[in-house]
Design a protein around this motif. Structure first.
Motif, PDB file in Angstrom:
ATOM      1  N   PRO A   1     -28.669  23.886  -0.774  1.00  0.00           N
ATOM      2  CA  PRO A   1     -28.245  23.565   0.589  1.00  0.00           C
ATOM      3  C   PRO A   1     -26.750  23.768   0.832  1.00  0.00           C
ATOM      4  CG  PRO A   1     -28.674  21.546  -0.650  1.00  0.00           C
ATOM      5  CD  PRO A   1     -29.069  22.692  -1.534  1.00  0.00           C
ATOM      6  N   LEU A   2     -26.432  24.238   2.043  1.00  0.00           N
ATOM      7  CA  LEU A   2     -25.057  24.226   2.532  1.00  0.00           C
ATOM      8  C   LEU A   2     -24.967  23.107   3.551  1.00  0.00           C
ATOM      9  CD1 LEU A   2     -22.202  25.545   2.815  1.00  0.00           C
ATOM     10  CD2 LEU A   2     -23.170  26.863   4.723  1.00  0.00           C
ATOM     11  N   ILE A   3     -24.060  22.162   3.318  1.00  0.00           N
ATOM     12  CA  ILE A   3     -23.879  21.030   4.236  1.00  0.00           C
ATOM     13  C   ILE A   3     -22.801  21.425   5.236  1.00  0.00           C
ATOM     14  CG2 ILE A   3     -23.385  18.574   4.435  1.00  0.00           C
ATOM     15  CD1 ILE A   3     -23.962  18.391   1.375  1.00  0.00           C
ATOM     16  N   VAL A   4     -23.148  21.412   6.515  1.00  0.00           N
ATOM     17  CA  VAL A   4     -22.247  21.815   7.594  1.00  0.00           C
ATOM     18  C   VAL A   4     -21.903  20.594   8.434  1.00  0.00           C
ATOM     19  CG1 VAL A   4     -22.011  23.205   9.687  1.00  0.00           C
ATOM     20  CG2 VAL A   4     -23.155  24.159   7.672  1.00  0.00           C
TER      21      VAL A   4
ATOM     22  N   LEU B   1     -30.945  26.622   2.518  1.00  0.00           N
ATOM     23  CA  LEU B   1     -31.182  25.459   3.371  1.00  0.00           C
ATOM     24  C   LEU B   1     -29.858  25.050   3.999  1.00  0.00           C
ATOM     25  CD1 LEU B   1     -32.753  22.884   4.364  1.00  0.00           C
ATOM     26  CD2 LEU B   1     -32.207  21.849   2.139  1.00  0.00           C
ATOM     27  N   ILE B   2     -29.890  24.707   5.291  1.00  0.00           N
ATOM     28  CA  ILE B   2     -28.706  24.208   5.987  1.00  0.00           C
ATOM     29  C   ILE B   2     -28.920  22.734   6.308  1.00  0.00           C
ATOM     30  CG2 ILE B   2     -27.173  24.468   7.965  1.00  0.00           C
ATOM     31  CD1 ILE B   2     -27.253  26.914   6.104  1.00  0.00           C
ATOM     32  N   ILE B   3     -27.939  21.917   5.975  1.00  0.00           N
ATOM     33  CA  ILE B   3     -27.961  20.495   6.345  1.00  0.00           C
ATOM     34  C   ILE B   3     -26.812  20.251   7.307  1.00  0.00           C
ATOM     35  CG2 ILE B   3     -27.797  18.111   5.536  1.00  0.00           C
ATOM     36  CD1 ILE B   3     -28.833  19.012   2.825  1.00  0.00           C
ATOM     37  N   GLY B   4     -27.120  19.908   8.544  1.00  0.00           N
ATOM     38  CA  GLY B   4     -26.103  19.614   9.541  1.00  0.00           C
ATOM     39  C   GLY B   4     -25.815  18.128   9.591  1.00  0.00           C
TER      40      GLY B   4
ATOM     41  N   THR C   1     -31.127  17.968  10.128  1.00  0.00           N
ATOM     42  CA  THR C   1     -30.064  17.398  10.956  1.00  0.00           C
ATOM     43  C   THR C   1     -29.908  15.914  10.650  1.00  0.00           C
ATOM     44  OG1 THR C   1     -31.666  17.116  12.775  1.00  0.00           O
ATOM     45  CG2 THR C   1     -30.241  19.063  12.842  1.00  0.00           C
ATOM     46  N   ILE C   2     -28.651  15.509  10.470  1.00  0.00           N
ATOM     47  CA  ILE C   2     -28.316  14.103  10.182  1.00  0.00           C
ATOM     48  C   ILE C   2     -27.245  13.684  11.182  1.00  0.00           C
ATOM     49  CG2 ILE C   2     -27.531  12.447   8.454  1.00  0.00           C
ATOM     50  CD1 ILE C   2     -28.310  14.501   6.301  1.00  0.00           C
TER      51      ILE C   2
ATOM     52  N   ALA D   1     -24.970  23.982  12.930  1.00  0.00           N
ATOM     53  CA  ALA D   1     -25.895  24.062  11.794  1.00  0.00           C
ATOM     54  C   ALA D   1     -27.204  24.724  12.197  1.00  0.00           C
ATOM     55  CB  ALA D   1     -26.144  22.662  11.235  1.00  0.00           C
ATOM     56  N   LYS D   2     -27.747  24.336  13.337  1.00  0.00           N
ATOM     57  CA  LYS D   2     -29.020  24.910  13.794  1.00  0.00           C
ATOM     58  C   LYS D   2     -28.892  26.397  14.069  1.00  0.00           C
ATOM     59  CE  LYS D   2     -29.416  22.000  17.196  1.00  0.00           C
ATOM     60  NZ  LYS D   2     -29.927  21.329  18.409  1.00  0.00           N
TER      61      LYS D   2
END
Length: 379
Positions: free
Chosen positions: A32-35, A87-90, A114-115, A100-101
């Motif tokens: 995952p990349l956390i954005v 995987l992208i985690i916003g 999304t968080i 992120a989306k």
């Protein structure tokens, strides 16, 4: 063919939801990349990092900068490529989640989590991203093929956000009724009828529970209002699609973002825009229901602290030239303001923007002149 993206594939909501979401995240990807924004990334690091490490995920993070802009997205794409992210985690507010989306979509429709770190918008839910300039001016939106794969509402995390973010979220969410009822209130399509009625329910929930929620952060009623602003507001756009999304309130927001002196956040400008829309309906159409609704909202805004005037938005020193600029942008040919059932010209919109707190049915303006706008701004 009409395709609707109604909801995220999975929603996890609870206090300490982050600690319970590890396996759900791991099912979506391994790198995952956390954005997020700089502050949001710091705020969640101590809680999110152990969750990802426990799942043996290879993660890294990248800041989206100040806005979800084309330049920001280009830099984030580089980060995806370097990390070989799957995987992208916003993490963060509306602009971080939009970035992120849209990043996930542009990188081959990667899965996205999304968080939200506040309840200021429904961006964590929706299949939509707004793109801004480097200076924060709204440029365009992008409809996405899917809502997020996973939405995590951690009430403990949301509770750490400043109070005014929830107030703004209430303003953004309550706009659903005033906009959807105008753009789609006469529709005979089943899902649009459902969306409009859900918007009415959302409005009533916020009228009834917002004051108590703001007085008791973390309480059950507070969680219900958070759910209303983050989740239920998203449902309405999902069911109704673009027809139930925005009208004049968001168009006014978009115009205001082009002013170099704007500083308020999204929901604050949108809530002010609702008053402008109702004022237009009142002045141009002679709509008595709009006049009554505006007075009801002014009382509600006073109770919870939503802005009612340009001065409340920090625009007390706005010039006529700047006001006209914002109005003209709000009225551009592709603007959603044209979903109103009547034509609006620049002078009418300017007059509505400076008379949001006027007594009901005051100053019937026909024609509306720039001189009147000058006088009202001067006052």
């Amino acid at each position: 063919m009409l395709c609707l993206s109604v909801a995220p594939a999975q929603v996890i909501r609870a206090p300490q939801a982050l600690e319970q979401a590890g396996s759900a995240i791991a099912r979506l990807g391994h790198r995952p990349l956390i954005v997020g924004g700089d502050r949001s990334l710091v705020a969640v690091q101590s809680r999110l990092k152990p969750v990802l490490e426990a799942q043996k995920l290879k993660f890294t993070q990248a800041s989206y900068g100040r806005d979800c802009s084309e330049a920001s997205l280009a830099a984030l794409k580089q980060a995806v490529a370097v990390h070989k992210a799957d995987l992208i985690i916003g993490v963060g507010g509306g602009k971080a989640l939009d970035a992120a989306k849209l990043l996930a979509y542009q990188c081959g429709e990667l899965p996205v989590v999304t968080i939200p770190t506040s309840a200021a918008t429904c961006a964590a839910w929706t299949a939509l991203s707004n793109v801004y300039s480097e200076d924060g001016a709204f440029l365009y939106d992008v409809s996405l093929p899917n809502c997020p794969n996973l939405l995590i509402v951690d009430y403990d995390l949301v509770q750490t956000a400043p109070r005014h973010t929830l107030v703004a979220g209430i303003g953004d969410a309550i706009a659903k009724w005033y906009e959807a009822s105008v753009s789609s209130g006469h529709s005979e399509q089943t899902l649009i009828i459902a969306a409009v009625q859900q918007a009415r329910v959302l409005r009533d929930i916020l009228f009834q529970k917002s004051t108590a929620a703001l007085q008791a952060p973390g309480s059950e009623v507070w969680r219900e209002v958070v759910d209303a602003t983050v989740l239920l507001a998203g449902v309405i756009g999902g069911l109704g699609g673009a027809q139930c999304r925005t009208v004049a309130a968001h168009a006014v927001h978009n115009g205001l973002t082009h002013l170099p002196i704007h500083s308020s956040i999204h929901g604050e400008k949108v809530s002010y825009g609702i008053l402008v829309q109702l004022r237009l309906e009142e002045m141009v159409q002679g709509n008595q229901l709009a006049a009554t609704a505006r007075q009801q909202l002014l009382k509600f805004y006073t109770e919870i602290g939503l802005p009612q005037t340009l001065a409340d938005l920090g625009l007390e020193n706005i010039t006529i030239t700047q006001l006209k600029q914002a109005a003209e942008i709000a009225l551009n040919p592709k603007s959603d303001i044209h979903r109103l059932p009547f034509k609006v010209v620049t002078e009418q919109l300017m007059a509505a923007m400076v008379s949001t707190t006027a007594p009901a049915n005051s100053n019937p303006i026909n024609p509306i002149t720039t001189n009147l706008v000058n006088e009202e701004v001067a006052q």
